[in-house]
Structures are given as structure tokens and as C-alpha cells.
Design a protein around this motif. Structure first.
Motif, short mmCIF file in Angstrom:
data_model
loop_
_atom_site.label_atom_id
_atom_site.label_comp_id
_atom_site.label_asym_id
_atom_site.label_seq_id
_atom_site.Cartn_x
_atom_site.Cartn_y
_atom_site.Cartn_z
N ASP A 1 1.34 -34.72 -60.19
CA ASP A 1 0.64 -33.46 -60.47
C ASP A 1 -0.77 -33.38 -59.87
O ASP A 1 -1.25 -32.29 -59.56
N TYR A 2 -1.42 -34.54 -59.75
CA TYR A 2 -2.78 -34.55 -59.15
C TYR A 2 -2.70 -35.48 -57.94
O TYR A 2 -2.55 -36.70 -58.10
N PRO A 3 -2.76 -34.93 -56.73
CA PRO A 3 -2.56 -35.76 -55.54
C PRO A 3 -3.43 -37.01 -55.53
O PRO A 3 -4.65 -36.93 -55.69
N GLY A 4 -2.76 -38.16 -55.40
CA GLY A 4 -3.47 -39.43 -55.26
C GLY A 4 -4.04 -39.99 -56.55
O GLY A 4 -4.74 -41.01 -56.52
N LYS A 5 -3.78 -39.35 -57.67
CA LYS A 5 -4.36 -39.82 -58.94
C LYS A 5 -3.28 -40.07 -59.99
O LYS A 5 -2.21 -39.44 -59.95
N VAL A 6 -3.59 -40.96 -60.90
CA VAL A 6 -2.73 -41.13 -62.07
C VAL A 6 -3.27 -40.17 -63.14
O VAL A 6 -4.44 -40.21 -63.49
N ALA A 7 -2.39 -39.30 -63.58
CA ALA A 7 -2.88 -38.22 -64.46
C ALA A 7 -1.96 -38.02 -65.64
O ALA A 7 -0.84 -38.55 -65.70
N ALA A 8 -2.45 -37.22 -66.58
CA ALA A 8 -1.60 -36.66 -67.64
C ALA A 8 -1.71 -35.15 -67.49
O ALA A 8 -2.69 -34.64 -66.94
N THR A 9 -0.69 -34.44 -67.96
CA THR A 9 -0.74 -32.98 -67.87
C THR A 9 -0.63 -32.38 -69.25
O THR A 9 0.27 -32.74 -70.03
N VAL A 10 -1.57 -31.48 -69.55
CA VAL A 10 -1.56 -30.80 -70.84
C VAL A 10 -1.15 -29.34 -70.60
O VAL A 10 -1.64 -28.70 -69.67
N PHE A 11 -0.23 -28.87 -71.42
CA PHE A 11 0.33 -27.52 -71.22
C PHE A 11 -0.20 -26.58 -72.29
O PHE A 11 0.08 -26.78 -73.49
N LEU A 12 -0.95 -25.58 -71.88
CA LEU A 12 -1.51 -24.62 -72.82
C LEU A 12 -0.53 -23.46 -73.01
O LEU A 12 0.16 -23.05 -72.07
N VAL A 13 -0.53 -22.94 -74.20
CA VAL A 13 0.43 -21.88 -74.56
C VAL A 13 -0.08 -20.51 -74.13
O VAL A 13 -1.27 -20.23 -74.18
#
Ligand code: SF4
Length: 234
Positions: free
Chosen positions: A14-26
Motif C-alpha cells: 500500500d505504501y511503496p517501499g515501506k512496511v505499513a498498516a492501513t486504516v479504513f475510515l467509514v
């Protein structure tokens, strides 16, 4: 407070070149028939949310393990300006890079957030179709000139970015796709995402045909006449 409908605890894409988490807003102002996050768009009674307290407790535990947080939706820019800005600030303060996903419709809020120095590190904007098809695709009646304004704003912002399009034959014939590309002409990065006809907001999209890989490659070749870099995500 923003409403959190989901959390992907780790992503490498989800984030090029990075280790990320993704939070989904309603919440979302669009109603794209092909949307893969129907529960975020059409809130259902009894739906459960993640509290901000629990989300930030999660971030606390992931310090040093994750580089970045992707704030996605739904459409994050449907949130109250102050609540969203505070949420992003708190993520930054916790020591993470912030990526914002947006459909680019709320130009004025996007402009305000991008003007806040250092708040957002990466923007990914969906460019859905050529402007003349936006009403049909998003199922809302409106003037979509803000889309072009948001594209220009992002390209001139100095912040790292990508534009991306979920492609399906219904909306992206050769001429329509080329008209879309003209809107992002000169962009440094453009992503073609193949539509998947599983679990869509409008069940009729389950019957829509999808592009085959050689067709996506032709679209990438066309895109490279307009943008500097083009990736296929299928
Ligand atoms: S695809 Fe994106 S913009 Fe469209 S309805 Fe779903 S969340 Fe909203």
C-alpha cells in the motif's frame, strides 16, 4: 472522532517501499458500483467500529516495526476537517509516515491538509474515468471539475504521489482511457488496477467482464505516452 471501519495490520504494497498498516475510515460520497469496500460505503445497522483509543494502542505496539500508516476508506476526506487533521497529526506524532488515499472530490479539504507542512508524506488519488463518465461511475450527480483541480494540486504539491485507476471494459474503452490519461498528463506515477468482479457494492458488477493481462499491457503502453511511470496491479 473519525469512524474506523477496519485495520490491515501489515501491508507491503500500500505504501511503496515501506512496511505499513492501513486504516479504513467509514463513509464515502461516491457510490461506485464496483467498490470492494461496500461495508465502508453503505453502513449497516449493528456495524462494529474500532475505537481511536484501540487504534493508537495498536500503533504504540508497532513502533519500530512499521514505517507508515495508510489512511484509506471509504473516502477519508468525507470526515470533519478538524477531526481528520487531528487523527493524521496523532499518527505523525506517534512517529509514522502518513499516506492518504482519496478520490479527490473534496478539493478544499485536500488543499488544506496538503498545506499543513509535514502532515502527509504520500498521496494516492483514484482517477476513476474520463470526466464525462464520472456521474455514471460514481452514481452521484455533480460537477466533477474538482477532480482536475485536485490532480493539479497534488502534482504541484511537492509531496510524493501516485494516481491510480481501477479499469474495467464498461468504463475504459481506448478513447475513454486516453481521455483519462490526458487529465494526469506529466504525472510521475500512474497505476492500473484491474477490476475484480467479486464482492462489489452493486451486485450487478459481479457479471461485468474484466480485462485480460495483454489488454492491461496495452493500456500501460498507452499510459507511458502520458506519464513517467506506470505499474499494473492486478
Ligand atoms: S471505490 Fe472508493 S470512491 Fe468509490 S464508493 Fe468505494 S470507497 Fe468510495
Amino acid at each position: 472522532m473519525v469512524k474506523i471501519g477496519g485495520l490491515q495490520k501489515m501491508t507491503l504494497i500500500d505504501y511503496p517501499g515501506k512496511v505499513a498498516a492501513t486504516v479504513f475510515l467509514v463513509g464515502c460520497n461516491f457510490k461506485c458500483g464496483y467498490c470492494h469496500n461496500p461495508d465502508l460505503v453503505r453502513q449497516t445497522p449493528g456495524q462494529e467500529f474500532i475505537s481511536e483509543k484501540d487504534f493508537f494502542a495498536f500503533l504504540e505496539k508497532r513502533k519500530g516495526l512499521l514505517d507508515a500508516i495508510c489512511v484509506s476508506g471509504g473516502e477519508p476526506l468525507c470526515n470533519d476537517e478538524k477531526e481528520l487533521a487531528d487523527f493524521l497529526h496523532k499518527i505523525k506524532k506517534a512517529g509514522f509516515l502518513v499516506k492518504l488515499d482519496t478520490n479527490g472530490f473534496n478539493f478544499s479539504l485536500l488543499e488544506k491538509l496538503l498545506a499543513k507542512k509535514g502532515l502527509i508524506d504520500y498521496v494516492a488519488m483514484d482517477v476513476k474515468a474520463s470526466l464525462d463518465r464520472y456521474g455514471e461511475l460514481t452514481n452521484i450527480k455533480n460537477d466533477f471539475r474538482n477532480i482536475e483541480k485536485s490532480i493539479k494540486l497534488i502534482m504541484d504539491s511537492g509531496i510524493d504521489y501516485e494516481f491510480r485507476t481501477t479499469v474495467l471494459p464498461k468504463f475504459h474503452d481506448f478513447t475513454g482511457f486516453e481521455n483519462l490519461l490526458k487529465m494526469v498528463s506529466g504525472a510521475k506515477k500512474f497505476c492500473i488496477q484491474n477490476f475484480s468482479n467479486r464482492r462489489t457494492l452493486d451486485p450487478r458488477y459481479n457479471l461485468e467482464t474484466v480485462f485480460r493481462y495483454p489488454e492491461l499491457e496495452k493500456m500501460r503502453d498507452l499510459a507511458l505516452k502520458y506519464v513517467k511511470q506506470c505499474e499494473i496491479r492486478s
